[in-house]
Design an enzyme around this catalytic site. Structure first.
Site, mmCIF file in Angstrom:
data_model
loop_
_atom_site.group_PDB
_atom_site.id
_atom_site.type_symbol
_atom_site.label_atom_id
_atom_site.label_comp_id
_atom_site.label_asym_id
_atom_site.label_seq_id
_atom_site.Cartn_x
_atom_site.Cartn_y
_atom_site.Cartn_z
ATOM 1 N N GLY A 257 0.841 -1.190 0.000
ATOM 2 C CA GLY A 257 0.000 0.000 0.000
ATOM 3 C C GLY A 257 0.873 1.235 0.000
ATOM 4 O O GLY A 257 2.019 1.197 0.450
ATOM 5 N N GLN B 174 3.053 9.940 1.243
ATOM 6 C CA GLN B 174 4.397 9.355 1.317
ATOM 7 C C GLN B 174 5.284 9.741 0.138
ATOM 8 O O GLN B 174 6.501 9.663 0.227
ATOM 9 C CB GLN B 174 4.298 7.823 1.379
ATOM 10 C CG GLN B 174 3.691 7.316 2.668
ATOM 11 C CD GLN B 174 3.556 5.823 2.627
ATOM 12 O OE1 GLN B 174 2.579 5.290 2.110
ATOM 13 N NE2 GLN B 174 4.547 5.118 3.149
ATOM 14 N N CYS C 41 6.097 -0.119 7.279
ATOM 15 C CA CYS C 41 5.732 1.046 6.490
ATOM 16 C C CYS C 41 6.917 1.447 5.624
ATOM 17 O O CYS C 41 8.052 1.468 6.100
ATOM 18 C CB CYS C 41 5.356 2.191 7.436
ATOM 19 S SG CYS C 41 4.942 3.721 6.588
ATOM 20 N N LEU C 42 6.659 1.761 4.362
ATOM 21 C CA LEU C 42 7.745 2.160 3.462
ATOM 22 C C LEU C 42 8.415 3.442 3.925
ATOM 23 O O LEU C 42 9.550 3.723 3.552
ATOM 24 C CB LEU C 42 7.212 2.330 2.030
ATOM 25 C CG LEU C 42 6.694 1.050 1.370
ATOM 26 C CD1 LEU C 42 6.103 1.355 0.005
ATOM 27 C CD2 LEU C 42 7.814 0.023 1.253
ATOM 28 N N HIS D 255 -4.219 1.896 7.482
ATOM 29 C CA HIS D 255 -2.845 2.396 7.615
ATOM 30 C C HIS D 255 -2.610 3.546 6.616
ATOM 31 O O HIS D 255 -2.076 4.594 6.983
ATOM 32 C CB HIS D 255 -1.876 1.232 7.369
ATOM 33 C CG HIS D 255 -0.421 1.597 7.352
ATOM 34 N ND1 HIS D 255 0.487 1.066 8.241
ATOM 35 C CD2 HIS D 255 0.291 2.422 6.540
ATOM 36 C CE1 HIS D 255 1.691 1.566 7.979
ATOM 37 N NE2 HIS D 255 1.607 2.385 6.947
ATOM 38 N N GLU D 256 -3.032 3.348 5.363
ATOM 39 C CA GLU D 256 -2.811 4.386 4.338
ATOM 40 C C GLU D 256 -3.673 5.617 4.618
ATOM 41 O O GLU D 256 -3.246 6.749 4.383
ATOM 42 C CB GLU D 256 -3.104 3.847 2.931
ATOM 43 C CG GLU D 256 -2.337 2.595 2.504
ATOM 44 C CD GLU D 256 -0.859 2.629 2.808
ATOM 45 O OE1 GLU D 256 -0.278 3.722 2.872
ATOM 46 O OE2 GLU D 256 -0.281 1.541 2.998
ATOM 47 N N HIS E 56 -1.976 7.870 6.949
ATOM 48 C CA HIS E 56 -0.960 8.701 6.281
ATOM 49 C C HIS E 56 -1.585 9.997 5.758
ATOM 50 O O HIS E 56 -0.979 11.060 5.842
ATOM 51 C CB HIS E 56 -0.344 7.956 5.085
ATOM 52 C CG HIS E 56 0.778 7.033 5.440
ATOM 53 N ND1 HIS E 56 1.923 7.452 6.082
ATOM 54 C CD2 HIS E 56 0.942 5.700 5.214
ATOM 55 C CE1 HIS E 56 2.742 6.415 6.237
ATOM 56 N NE2 HIS E 56 2.174 5.345 5.723
HETATM 57 NI NI NI Z 1 2.900 3.377 5.654
#
Ligand code: NI
Length: 174
Positions: A46, A51, A91-92, A133-134, A137
């Site tokens: 995701g 991000q 998380c990226l 989660h997204e 963000h």
């Molecule tokens: Ni993330």
């Protein structure tokens, strides 16, 4: 198509609250394609627009093993939540860290799809966790915010060290 740079914790722009998407046009489709390329390459399941330093309410996801079930959610709003589940999340934007986070097991989300149609979808399992989660963000929130301050400090310090190490490697390549 282009791979985008992913902002990493504790970058201050990860804290920006994203604005609603007002027009779905070619530029937005291009951004969506770039976000998929970035997410698949990372690899992640995701990615929120925040991000990649694009502060509009847009997220992409694909939890399939073959990367062939892409989801695009524009201006998502959770309209129903049910149950609780604990998942080990990463998380990226916080590379290399995995922690258990408690979220709703099932969510129903209202959003605009890729075609600009207002739709509602119920999400379960990994996709439910991913969408929540997204969506965090897009509100400037990271999964590490659910952890204790002490733990967050340790992650911040460790990431800083890694970053120095990485830039050193880049210098060596030059
Ligand atoms: Ni993330």
């Amino acid at each position: 198509m282009a791979k985008l740079k992913i902002l990493e914790f504790p970058h201050p722009r990860l804290r920006i609250r994203a604005k609603p998407v007002e027009t779905i046009n070619e530029a937005l489709y291009q951004k969506i394609e770039d976000m998929f390329e970035t997410m698949y390459d990372a690899p992640g399941i995701g990615l929120a627009a925040t991000q990649v330093d694009f502060h509009y309410r847009l997220l992409v996801a694909d939890v399939s093993a073959e990367n062939n079930e892409p989801w695009v959610l524009i201006n998502p709003v959770i309209i129903e939540k049910e149950g609780l589940e604990v998942t080990e999340e990463g998380c990226l934007s916080v590379p290399g860290y995995f922690e258990e986070v408690e979220r709703a097991e099932h969510v129903k989300v209202s959003y605009l799809d890729r075609a600009g149609e207002q739709v509602q979808t119920g999400f379960d399992g990994l996709l439910s966790v991913c969408v929540q989660h997204e969506m965090d963000h897009l509100d400037g929130k990271l999964f590490v915010d659910y952890l204790s301050e002490a733990k967050r400090q340790r992650i911040r310090k460790r990431l800083k060290k890694n970053r120095r190490h990485r830039s050193h490697e880049t210098a060596a390549i030059l």
